[in-house]
Design a protein around this motif. Structure first.
Motif, PDB file in Angstrom:
ATOM      1  N   GLY A 111       3.171  -8.443  -4.785  1.00 40.31           N
ATOM      2  CA  GLY A 111       2.321  -9.533  -5.813  1.00 40.31           C
ATOM      3  C   GLY A 111       1.101  -8.768  -6.006  1.00 40.31           C
ATOM      4  N   LEU A 112       1.161  -7.686  -5.275  1.00 35.57           N
ATOM      5  CA  LEU A 112      -0.011  -6.947  -4.900  1.00 35.57           C
ATOM      6  C   LEU A 112       0.137  -5.697  -4.927  1.00 35.57           C
ATOM      7  CD1 LEU A 112      -3.312  -7.374  -6.212  1.00 35.57           C
ATOM      8  CD2 LEU A 112      -4.363  -7.667  -3.928  1.00 35.57           C
ATOM      9  N   ASN A 113      -0.214  -4.288  -5.571  1.00 33.84           N
ATOM     10  CA  ASN A 113       0.239  -2.826  -5.453  1.00 33.84           C
ATOM     11  C   ASN A 113      -1.392  -1.986  -5.440  1.00 33.84           C
ATOM     12  OD1 ASN A 113       3.011  -2.808  -5.466  1.00 33.84           O
ATOM     13  ND2 ASN A 113       3.523  -3.509  -7.533  1.00 33.84           N
ATOM     14  N   ILE A 114      -1.260  -1.450  -4.180  1.00 36.23           N
ATOM     15  CA  ILE A 114      -2.189  -0.719  -4.231  1.00 36.23           C
ATOM     16  C   ILE A 114      -1.596   0.867  -3.782  1.00 36.23           C
ATOM     17  CG2 ILE A 114      -3.825  -0.090  -2.667  1.00 36.23           C
ATOM     18  CD1 ILE A 114      -4.425  -3.412  -1.445  1.00 36.23           C
ATOM     19  N   LEU A 115      -2.690   1.307  -4.999  1.00 33.15           N
ATOM     20  CA  LEU A 115      -1.994   2.930  -4.993  1.00 33.15           C
ATOM     21  C   LEU A 115      -2.794   3.637  -4.878  1.00 33.15           C
ATOM     22  CD1 LEU A 115       1.000   4.588  -6.076  1.00 33.15           C
ATOM     23  CD2 LEU A 115      -0.548   4.501  -8.673  1.00 33.15           C
ATOM     24  N   ILE A 149       1.040  -1.450  -0.094  1.00 31.43           N
ATOM     25  CA  ILE A 149       0.097  -0.235  -0.277  1.00 31.43           C
ATOM     26  C   ILE A 149       0.601   1.310   0.018  1.00 31.43           C
ATOM     27  CG2 ILE A 149      -2.070   1.442   1.265  1.00 31.43           C
ATOM     28  CD1 ILE A 149      -2.735  -1.138   2.455  1.00 31.43           C
ATOM     29  N   GLY A 150       1.282   1.566  -1.043  1.00 32.60           N
ATOM     30  CA  GLY A 150       1.789   3.235  -1.117  1.00 32.60           C
ATOM     31  C   GLY A 150       1.267   4.451  -2.255  1.00 32.60           C
ATOM     32  N   ASN A 151       2.696   5.240  -2.383  1.00 33.67           N
ATOM     33  CA  ASN A 151       1.704   6.160  -3.505  1.00 33.67           C
ATOM     34  C   ASN A 151       2.844   6.396  -3.717  1.00 33.67           C
ATOM     35  OD1 ASN A 151       3.038   7.736  -1.336  1.00 33.67           O
ATOM     36  ND2 ASN A 151       1.273   8.413  -0.055  1.00 33.67           N
ATOM     37  N   ILE A 152       2.351   7.616  -5.133  1.00 32.44           N
ATOM     38  CA  ILE A 152       3.511   8.662  -5.888  1.00 32.44           C
ATOM     39  C   ILE A 152       3.693   9.364  -4.952  1.00 32.44           C
ATOM     40  CG2 ILE A 152       3.625   6.701  -7.914  1.00 32.44           C
ATOM     41  CD1 ILE A 152       2.546   8.726  -9.252  1.00 32.44           C
ATOM     42  N   THR A 153       2.464  10.079  -3.971  1.00 32.92           N
ATOM     43  CA  THR A 153       2.415  11.375  -3.418  1.00 32.92           C
ATOM     44  C   THR A 153       3.587  11.842  -2.010  1.00 32.92           C
ATOM     45  OG1 THR A 153       1.042  11.499  -4.497  1.00 32.92           O
ATOM     46  CG2 THR A 153       1.487  13.362  -3.086  1.00 32.92           C
ATOM     47  N   ALA A 154       4.778  13.075  -2.316  1.00 34.09           N
ATOM     48  CA  ALA A 154       5.132  12.594  -0.810  1.00 34.09           C
ATOM     49  C   ALA A 154       4.339  13.158   0.358  1.00 34.09           C
ATOM     50  CB  ALA A 154       6.622  13.300  -0.789  1.00 34.09           C
ATOM     51  N   GLY A 155       4.023  11.570   1.187  1.00 32.99           N
ATOM     52  CA  GLY A 155       2.582  11.926   2.554  1.00 32.99           C
ATOM     53  C   GLY A 155       0.957  12.603   2.169  1.00 32.99           C
ATOM     54  N   GLY A 156       0.628  12.232   2.563  1.00 30.35           N
ATOM     55  CA  GLY A 156      -0.595  12.779   2.753  1.00 30.35           C
ATOM     56  C   GLY A 156      -2.098  11.505   2.553  1.00 30.35           C
ATOM     57  N   THR A 157      -1.675  10.860   2.143  1.00 31.58           N
ATOM     58  CA  THR A 157      -3.046   9.983   0.813  1.00 31.58           C
ATOM     59  C   THR A 157      -3.466   9.411   2.128  1.00 31.58           C
ATOM     60  OG1 THR A 157      -1.297   7.988   0.780  1.00 31.58           O
ATOM     61  CG2 THR A 157      -1.667   9.707  -1.178  1.00 31.58           C
ATOM     62  N   ARG A 212       2.542   0.213 -12.314  1.00 34.27           N
ATOM     63  CA  ARG A 212       2.642  -0.503 -11.624  1.00 34.27           C
ATOM     64  C   ARG A 212       1.580  -0.961 -10.978  1.00 34.27           C
ATOM     65  NH1 ARG A 212       7.386   2.922 -10.881  1.00 34.27           N
ATOM     66  NH2 ARG A 212       6.921   2.444  -7.989  1.00 34.27           N
ATOM     67  N   ALA A 213       0.652  -0.489 -10.607  1.00 36.42           N
ATOM     68  CA  ALA A 213      -0.394  -0.760  -9.968  1.00 36.42           C
ATOM     69  C   ALA A 213      -0.545  -1.952 -10.316  1.00 36.42           C
ATOM     70  CB  ALA A 213      -0.772   1.465  -9.547  1.00 36.42           C
ATOM     71  N   ASP A 214      -2.123  -2.258  -9.408  1.00 35.84           N
ATOM     72  CA  ASP A 214      -2.807  -3.067  -9.650  1.00 35.84           C
ATOM     73  C   ASP A 214      -4.481  -2.861  -9.560  1.00 35.84           C
ATOM     74  OD1 ASP A 214      -1.250  -5.684 -10.317  1.00 35.84           O
ATOM     75  OD2 ASP A 214      -0.223  -5.271  -8.358  1.00 35.84           O
ATOM     76  N   ILE A 215      -4.070  -2.048  -8.359  1.00 37.88           N
ATOM     77  CA  ILE A 215      -5.628  -0.812  -7.861  1.00 37.88           C
ATOM     78  C   ILE A 215      -5.223   0.091  -7.348  1.00 37.88           C
ATOM     79  CG2 ILE A 215      -7.098  -1.002  -5.253  1.00 37.88           C
ATOM     80  CD1 ILE A 215      -7.096  -4.615  -5.426  1.00 37.88           C
ATOM     81  N   ILE A 216      -6.581   1.209  -7.392  1.00 38.99           N
ATOM     82  CA  ILE A 216      -5.577   2.579  -7.413  1.00 38.99           C
ATOM     83  C   ILE A 216      -7.053   2.816  -6.415  1.00 38.99           C
ATOM     84  CG2 ILE A 216      -6.091   5.199  -8.455  1.00 38.99           C
ATOM     85  CD1 ILE A 216      -4.227   3.879 -10.978  1.00 38.99           C
TER      86      ILE A 216
END
Length: 355
Positions: free
Chosen positions: A150-154, A44-52, A182-186
């Motif tokens: 195996g599963l990337n949640i953005l 579980i991550g993001n491409i934004t620096a913080g705040g999501t 690279r994300a599987d789920i947004i």
């Protein structure tokens, strides 16, 4: 036309973007190697620096999955002074575990929490120390390309969509929008109250135009009743006559401030930087601001993450201690939560068991 005052930031942003893109291309080409695992690893991550809203979403998913399987959460452990791999318990200090892992350990009943800056090593250590572990959730591991989940949640914040942002340091993007591939789920987080189907479709089209091409879910943050920060303090609510001193050290305090404005008489907001390490001088500032509020019906509200840091300050006046409360927050899906959970459970190799 870029204003002269922003030219240095723009140049730095371009150089940073080139460096990050070059690194990603090396991983994409297999020149730099990514380690994959044969059991479920969910990032579980993001491409934004913080705040999501990563931490509430990690807690949400870990809570759901741990109802049917043995789950561990692995975080870097930002703010900790300890080194290497370490299990986290609810009685740790921020300096040992980091503020967000400590928050997770205190919130999760059935999932274990660990920290390790080297995520590959962390996963290996979890599997060695706790071989019963069936799935691992990576907190904020989207840019950790040495590991291939195996599963990337953005996640992307409704109030600051990644499609409307700029690369660091001019904006807050950690990498270019190409990263969404690279994300599987947004998940679009922090959706506003009363969001319409048309508004969601508009954002879906915007993300698709940026190359998302994924199923997109929307979530909101649901604020719960205030909880006393210190044991033994009676619980109290917020009414239309309550004046709130809001103390935040998070990346995006706006939604919380807006919520409190809507349910209280007045909000006085003390804003500190994200992950701020509170000092006795800060407590003096908070005390002075609280004492300056003349209304008798008043309360100090902070976030769960801020609470774990503030709680470690010992020299807090008694009347301030009794007034300090944190506001728990829960993730709510706007629609199709069942579809989201079914997809995640299917990847983890488990059937859903609604409790």
């Amino acid at each position: 036309m870029i204003m002269p005052g922003k030219q240095l930031l723009w140049i730095s942003s371009q150089l940073y973007g080139l460096a990050v893109d070059a690194r990603n291309r090396l991983y994409d080409a297999g020149i730099l190697r990514s380690r994959a695992f044969s059991f479920p690893v969910i990032c579980i991550g993001n491409i934004t620096a913080g705040g999501t809203g990563k931490t509430p979403h990690v807690i949400y998913l870990a809570d759901k999955l741990s109802a049917v399987m043995d789950v561990a959460v692995l975080s870097r452990g930002y703010l900790r002074h300890s080194k290497g791999f370490r299990p986290v318990t609810g009685t740790d200090r921020v300096s040992d575990a980091g503020d967000e892992p400590l928050q997770m350990a205190q919130s999760l009943k059935n999932a274990r929490v660990f920290v390790d800056r080297n995520r590959v090593n962390g996963i290996n250590e979890i599997r060695r120390s706790f071989p019963s572990t069936e799935a691992i959730i990576l907190d904020d591991g989207f840019q950790h390309r040495a590991l291939r989940a195996g599963l990337n949640i953005l996640l992307t914040d409704w109030n600051r969509l990644m499609t409307r942002d700029r690369m660091l340091p001019l904006g807050r993007l950690r990498e270019s929008l190409d990263g969404v591939q690279r994300a599987d789920i947004i998940i679009v987080t922090k959706a506003p109250p009363g969001i319409t189907t048309g508004e969601m479709e508009s954002v879906r089209r915007e993300l698709d135009a940026a190359g998302a091409g994924k199923i997109i879910w929307f979530t909101a943050l649901a604020y719960e009743m205030p909880v006393p920060l210190f044991f033994g303090t009676p619980m109290r609510g917020i009414t239309a006559g309550t004046t709130v001193l809001l103390v935040t050290g998070i990346a995006e305090p706006g939604p919380l401030a807006t919520y409190l404005v809507g349910i209280s008489a007045r909000v006085v907001h003390l804003i500190f930087p994200d992950h701020h390490q509170y000092t006795e001088a800060d407590i003096e500032k908070i005390t002075a601001a609280f004492d300056a509020i003349s209304e008798p019906d008043k309360i100090i509200i902070t976030t769960t993450k801020d609470g774990v840091r503030i709680k470690e300050i010992t020299n807090i006046a008694d009347h301030v201690r009794k007034s300090l409360h944190y506001l728990p927050v829960a993730v709510q899906f706007i629609e199709n939560e069942d579809e989201f959970l079914t997809k995640v459970y299917s990847y983890a190799g488990k059937d859903r068991q609604d409790s």
